[in-house]
Design an enzyme around this catalytic site. Sequence first.
Site, PDB file in Angstrom:
ATOM      1  N   GLU A  38     -10.757   8.997  12.730  1.00  0.00           N
ATOM      2  CA  GLU A  38     -11.887   8.113  12.451  1.00  0.00           C
ATOM      3  C   GLU A  38     -11.468   6.662  12.659  1.00  0.00           C
ATOM      4  O   GLU A  38     -10.356   6.265  12.314  1.00  0.00           O
ATOM      5  CB  GLU A  38     -12.387   8.336  11.023  1.00  0.00           C
ATOM      6  N   CYS A  51     -11.167  -1.226  12.342  1.00  0.00           N
ATOM      7  CA  CYS A  51     -10.093  -0.557  11.620  1.00  0.00           C
ATOM      8  C   CYS A  51      -9.692   0.675  12.421  1.00  0.00           C
ATOM      9  O   CYS A  51     -10.474   1.620  12.546  1.00  0.00           O
ATOM     10  CB  CYS A  51     -10.572  -0.177  10.215  1.00  0.00           C
ATOM     11  N   CYS A  58      -1.634  12.134   7.819  1.00  0.00           N
ATOM     12  CA  CYS A  58      -0.637  11.226   7.252  1.00  0.00           C
ATOM     13  C   CYS A  58       0.375  12.039   6.450  1.00  0.00           C
ATOM     14  O   CYS A  58       0.019  13.043   5.830  1.00  0.00           O
ATOM     15  CB  CYS A  58      -1.308  10.187   6.350  1.00  0.00           C
ATOM     16  N   CYS A  62      -0.262   9.485  -0.536  1.00  0.00           N
ATOM     17  CA  CYS A  62      -0.685   8.561  -1.592  1.00  0.00           C
ATOM     18  C   CYS A  62      -1.842   9.215  -2.348  1.00  0.00           C
ATOM     19  O   CYS A  62      -2.809   9.683  -1.732  1.00  0.00           O
ATOM     20  CB  CYS A  62      -1.107   7.223  -1.000  1.00  0.00           C
ATOM     21  N   CYS A  65      -5.672   8.128  -1.850  1.00  0.00           N
ATOM     22  CA  CYS A  65      -6.176   7.990  -0.473  1.00  0.00           C
ATOM     23  C   CYS A  65      -6.626   9.338   0.071  1.00  0.00           C
ATOM     24  O   CYS A  65      -5.886  10.327   0.008  1.00  0.00           O
ATOM     25  CB  CYS A  65      -5.071   7.404   0.406  1.00  0.00           C
ATOM     26  N   CYS A 290     -12.406   1.683   2.435  1.00  0.00           N
ATOM     27  CA  CYS A 290     -10.959   1.782   2.308  1.00  0.00           C
ATOM     28  C   CYS A 290     -10.565   3.006   1.486  1.00  0.00           C
ATOM     29  O   CYS A 290     -11.065   3.227   0.385  1.00  0.00           O
ATOM     30  CB  CYS A 290     -10.429   0.516   1.639  1.00  0.00           C
TER      31      CYS A 290
END
Length: 301
Positions: A38, A51, A58, A62, A65, A290
């Site tokens: 994305e 962005c 990933c 975290c 997230c 975010c």
Amino acid sequence: MDAQYAIDYGRIVDNQLSVDGTRKLLLQFNDDPQASVETVFIPEHHRGTLCVSSQVGCSLSCTFCHTGTQKLYRNLTASEIVGQYMVAAWIANDFPQKMNQQRNVSNIVFMGQGEPLYNFRNVSSAISLLTDRQGIGIAPWRITISTSGVAPLIPRIAKELRVGLAISLHSADNDTRSEIMPINKTYPLKQLMESCTEFAKLAGQQNRRITFEYVMLDGINDSDSDAKRLVELLKHLPAHVNLIPFNPWPGSAYCSSSPERIDSFCSQIRRSGIHASVRTPRGDDILAACGQLKSANKKLI
């Protein structure tokens, strides 16, 4: 030529427009449903920020997230990173480019899916392409790399790439940061701050100030003592603190700090002489804000 070369910026699998004008694109590369990322375009009156993602998934996990719940599939190539810009710029009517025309996509932030510094070679090559004066020609100071804290590579952002730096910090306490960001166990705060100091020494005047991103988690990192620790950690750096109200996603275990708590936290930082601001959520109605990005194919599995 066609047998050996192809122009392929990625296929648009999904294109969502938020009520606030933010646009989220799901791009697929090499006809591989797993190789989907994305990218988000955020238009404002004085600039338009794209962005971009640097990895599919990933590896950092975290806890706050959404991308961290998606396992790392692979690094994006330089062409796939640049492809995100090319697709967004076409949609934003930046092509064909005209002399002295303000770009609609004027700024790029590596704040999408993945850890950019764990794909340093391809991110570096992509930035070289994006900033080449004979090509796209975006000024380096209009590009920012956000890292979760891969400390050894941070000085190279200033020396080799000459772009801006943002640190996903989220806590000034080692124990808390290690709990919500496991990378802190590898590169704890002392080592991270030493690398930030080195970056500031090496960077030019236009990009030496470091943005420290700080998601506000109710009861986790938002107390007055947390603010005091943050001030103590950053007081010797050219710092700007960007406070981010937590944006919920399906299955998330956190709540955002209240607006009153965020304002109080921000005021405490500002009173110390450190620049601070509160980020306005954009695109949260389409999970484009975010911390909310995650490849759609993973959402449907």
